[in-house]
Every structure is written in C-alpha cells, then in structure tokens.
Design an enzyme around this catalytic site. Structure first.
Site, mmCIF file in Angstrom:
data_model
loop_
_atom_site.group_PDB
_atom_site.id
_atom_site.type_symbol
_atom_site.label_atom_id
_atom_site.label_comp_id
_atom_site.label_asym_id
_atom_site.label_seq_id
_atom_site.Cartn_x
_atom_site.Cartn_y
_atom_site.Cartn_z
ATOM 1 N N GLU A 54 8.441 16.754 40.751
ATOM 2 C CA GLU A 54 9.188 17.843 40.134
ATOM 3 C C GLU A 54 7.970 18.610 39.066
ATOM 4 O O GLU A 54 7.026 18.062 38.504
ATOM 5 C CB GLU A 54 10.339 17.409 39.128
ATOM 6 C CG GLU A 54 11.070 18.442 38.543
ATOM 7 C CD GLU A 54 12.294 17.936 38.089
ATOM 8 O OE1 GLU A 54 13.129 17.999 38.976
ATOM 9 O OE2 GLU A 54 12.752 17.695 36.919
ATOM 10 N N LYS A 56 7.765 20.820 36.085
ATOM 11 C CA LYS A 56 9.021 21.085 34.708
ATOM 12 C C LYS A 56 7.948 21.161 33.550
ATOM 13 O O LYS A 56 7.154 20.438 33.404
ATOM 14 C CB LYS A 56 9.867 19.995 34.658
ATOM 15 C CG LYS A 56 10.850 19.764 33.497
ATOM 16 C CD LYS A 56 11.905 18.916 33.574
ATOM 17 C CE LYS A 56 11.530 17.489 33.334
ATOM 18 N NZ LYS A 56 12.699 16.597 33.332
ATOM 19 N N LYS A 116 15.585 23.464 41.669
ATOM 20 C CA LYS A 116 16.353 22.542 40.707
ATOM 21 C C LYS A 116 16.773 23.689 39.610
ATOM 22 O O LYS A 116 16.069 24.357 38.967
ATOM 23 C CB LYS A 116 15.473 21.618 40.129
ATOM 24 C CG LYS A 116 15.864 20.561 39.116
ATOM 25 C CD LYS A 116 16.669 19.616 39.839
ATOM 26 C CE LYS A 116 16.532 18.246 39.604
ATOM 27 N NZ LYS A 116 15.856 17.677 38.477
ATOM 28 N N GLU A 165 24.038 15.808 42.811
ATOM 29 C CA GLU A 165 23.809 15.045 41.635
ATOM 30 C C GLU A 165 25.232 14.443 40.779
ATOM 31 O O GLU A 165 26.066 15.239 40.561
ATOM 32 C CB GLU A 165 23.285 15.956 40.611
ATOM 33 C CG GLU A 165 22.776 15.085 39.163
ATOM 34 C CD GLU A 165 21.800 15.836 38.538
ATOM 35 O OE1 GLU A 165 20.672 16.046 38.989
ATOM 36 O OE2 GLU A 165 22.049 15.926 37.143
ATOM 37 N N ASN A 186 21.683 10.652 38.262
ATOM 38 C CA ASN A 186 20.941 11.018 37.228
ATOM 39 C C ASN A 186 21.184 10.041 36.170
ATOM 40 O O ASN A 186 22.343 10.038 35.770
ATOM 41 C CB ASN A 186 21.296 12.403 36.711
ATOM 42 C CG ASN A 186 20.239 12.940 35.601
ATOM 43 O OD1 ASN A 186 19.277 12.290 35.393
ATOM 44 N ND2 ASN A 186 20.321 14.234 35.329
ATOM 45 N N GLU A 216 17.386 9.408 39.650
ATOM 46 C CA GLU A 216 16.534 10.432 38.860
ATOM 47 C C GLU A 216 16.595 10.251 37.449
ATOM 48 O O GLU A 216 17.406 9.565 36.819
ATOM 49 C CB GLU A 216 17.563 11.725 39.205
ATOM 50 C CG GLU A 216 17.859 12.122 40.387
ATOM 51 C CD GLU A 216 18.521 13.494 40.567
ATOM 52 O OE1 GLU A 216 19.089 13.879 41.466
ATOM 53 O OE2 GLU A 216 19.270 13.853 39.407
ATOM 54 N N SER A 217 15.508 10.584 36.725
ATOM 55 C CA SER A 217 15.304 10.682 35.399
ATOM 56 C C SER A 217 14.892 9.254 34.861
ATOM 57 O O SER A 217 15.210 8.306 35.319
ATOM 58 C CB SER A 217 16.447 11.108 34.633
ATOM 59 O OG SER A 217 16.938 12.439 35.312
#
Ligand code: IGP
Length: 260
Positions: A54, A56, A116, A165, A186, A216-217
């Site tokens: 990603e 970001k 995203k 998601e 997530n 995710e995350s």
C-alpha cells in the site's frame, strides 16, 4: 458519529465538488481511452503468501507515516519486490492521498492497482477505472446491503475486481453472499480505529476456500504473515510497515511466498 461516518461525510463533500466539475457522463466517455483492466488473479501465488503493498502517507489512527514525494517510485520498488497488487489510498482529508497518486502509480507499473478509498457511489467506481485502477475496495461497514450489491455489480460491469472488506461475522456473511472473489478481513475496526489481531482467525473459517482471503492491517513482518497464512490467508495487505521501511522492495520480498 463514528470515525467511519465522519470520514465518509468528508468524502461526500469532496465528491460533490468533483461531480460538479466533471459530470458522470463525461467521466464515462473518458473510459474509452483507458487501457483494459488487468486481472489480478494470476498475480496471486499458488503457494505461500502474496502481498498487496500500500501507498499511504498518513492515517487517522497513526497520523503521519511517510512523505512519499514520489508514489510511482515507491510502487516500482513494491513491484520489484514481487507485490501481487499495489493499493493506493486516494482519500485526501485523512490519508493524504489522491487520484493523481493512483494515476502516477498506474503509469509506472504493470502490476494490478487497487483504488483504496471510501467508495459510496458509482461515480467513484467510474473515477477509479478512468484513472486506470484494476481493483476497487468496498467496505461493507460503510454500505447498506442494497448499495453494496449495486456497487459490486457496477464495479464488475466496469471490469474492476472488487476487494470486499469485513470486520465482523455479519459483515463476513454479507460479503460471502455477494459472491466476493476477494474478501479482506480488516483487523482494524474503522468505527473505533482499534486493532484486534484475533479478527482474521475468527472470520476466516466463515469464508469459503474458493475466495482469496486477505488479512489486512497491523502486519509488520514475515512472522505476522506466517501466522495469517496458517489461518488461511492467501494474501496480506500491508501499509505502514512498507512505507516506513528504508528498503520497501526487500520488505515486500520478505513477506512474499511465506508458508504456514
Ligand atoms: O498500515 P497497515 O496497518 O499495514 O494497514 C494497511 C491497510 O490494511 C489499511 O490501510 C486499511 C485497511 N482497510 C482500510 C480502509 C480504508 C483505509 C485504510 C484501510
């Protein structure tokens, strides 16, 4: 108001401005000049983990993460490290991103690119495709069921692959029912911004194995990846750890092909 509601409210304000400048019909007409979308599926490895890397700059939970003056350069390093796809945060107010970032990344790599953002209208899907995105994110928590279905169908008509998601059991059921090919779990609750790292392990068994399960995350290295692969993840979506790493190419490579 939850953090998610607050972000979506801001997104709608900015969206109204863009729609006033470029009407949907003009945006649709622009699609004729865009290369056809890439199919991300062949980019996911048959064995071991794949990485969705990603771009970001900042986030509501962590504040400033990295300047990223040249998103195209970062994306090229991700691609060289073997990323299956590149996620570009295009939300401006809270994440410091833009569609210009997405266009720059698109022009720099042959890797599939994910928009995203907090997508709540079909205008944003057309924007994504017009900017060259191959995938789009739909966040179940931000959408009622009718809107989720409509946007999912519209995305697919545009040729976009959808990453759907989820964060809890009811959302996971909705995503599975929808026929989502890529389901992202997530670990961060977007309403409170808290991370719960048992979320993937809890929800993965509810997702059939013919879908690509994406963790995710909060993923910082190969050890985290190994754990999620053990719980059924085929891919991991990683932001902070990669944008802060001095060698993002090596960091992606280290998280790629990790087996349980
Ligand atoms: O930076 P992290 O902890 O590696 O997380 C990446 C990604 O999962 C996170 O940016 C994210 C997941 N879902 C989102 C929805 C909107 C904005 C951001 C996100």
């Amino acid at each position: 108001m939850s953090v998610l509601d607050d972000i979506v409210a801001g997104v709608r304000v900015d969206l109204a401005e863009r729609e006033a400048c470029v009407p949907l019909a003009d945006l649709r007409a622009a699609l004729a000049d865009v290369d056809p979308p890439l199919d991300p599926m062949p980019h996911f490895r048959a064995r071991g983990s794949s990485v969705i890397a990603e771009v970001k700059r900042r986030s509501p939970s962590k504040g400033d993460l990295a300047d990223i003056p040249d998103p195209a350069d970062l994306a090229q390093q991700y691609a060289a490290g073997g990323a299956a796809a590149i996620s570009v945060l295009t939300e401006q107010r809270r994440f410091g991103g833009s569609l210009d970032d997405l266009r720059a990344v698109r022009a720099a790599v042959d890797t599939p690119v994910l928009r995203k953002d907090f997508i709540v209208t079909s205008y944003q899907l057309v924007e994504a495709r017009a900017a060259g995105a191959d995938l789009a994110l739909l966040i179940v928590a931000a959408l009622d069921d009718d809107t989720l279905r409509r946007l999912h169908d519209e995305a697919r008509e545009l040729g976009l692959t959808v990453l759907v998601e989820v964060h809890d059991e009811p959302e996971t059921e909705r995503a599975v029912e929808l026929g989502a090919e890529l389901v992202g779990v997530n670990a961060r609750n977007l309403k409170t911004l808290e991370i719960h790292d048992d979320t993937f392990g809890r929800l993965a068994p509810l997702i059939p194995d013919d879908r690509v399960k994406v963790a995710e995350s909060g993923i910082f290295g190969p050890a985290d990846v190994k754990r999620f692969v053990g719980e059924g993840a085929r891919a991991v979506l990683v932001g902070e750890a990669l944008v802060r790493d001095g060698d993002p190419q090596a960091a992606v490579a280290a998280m790629t092909g990790v087996e349980a």
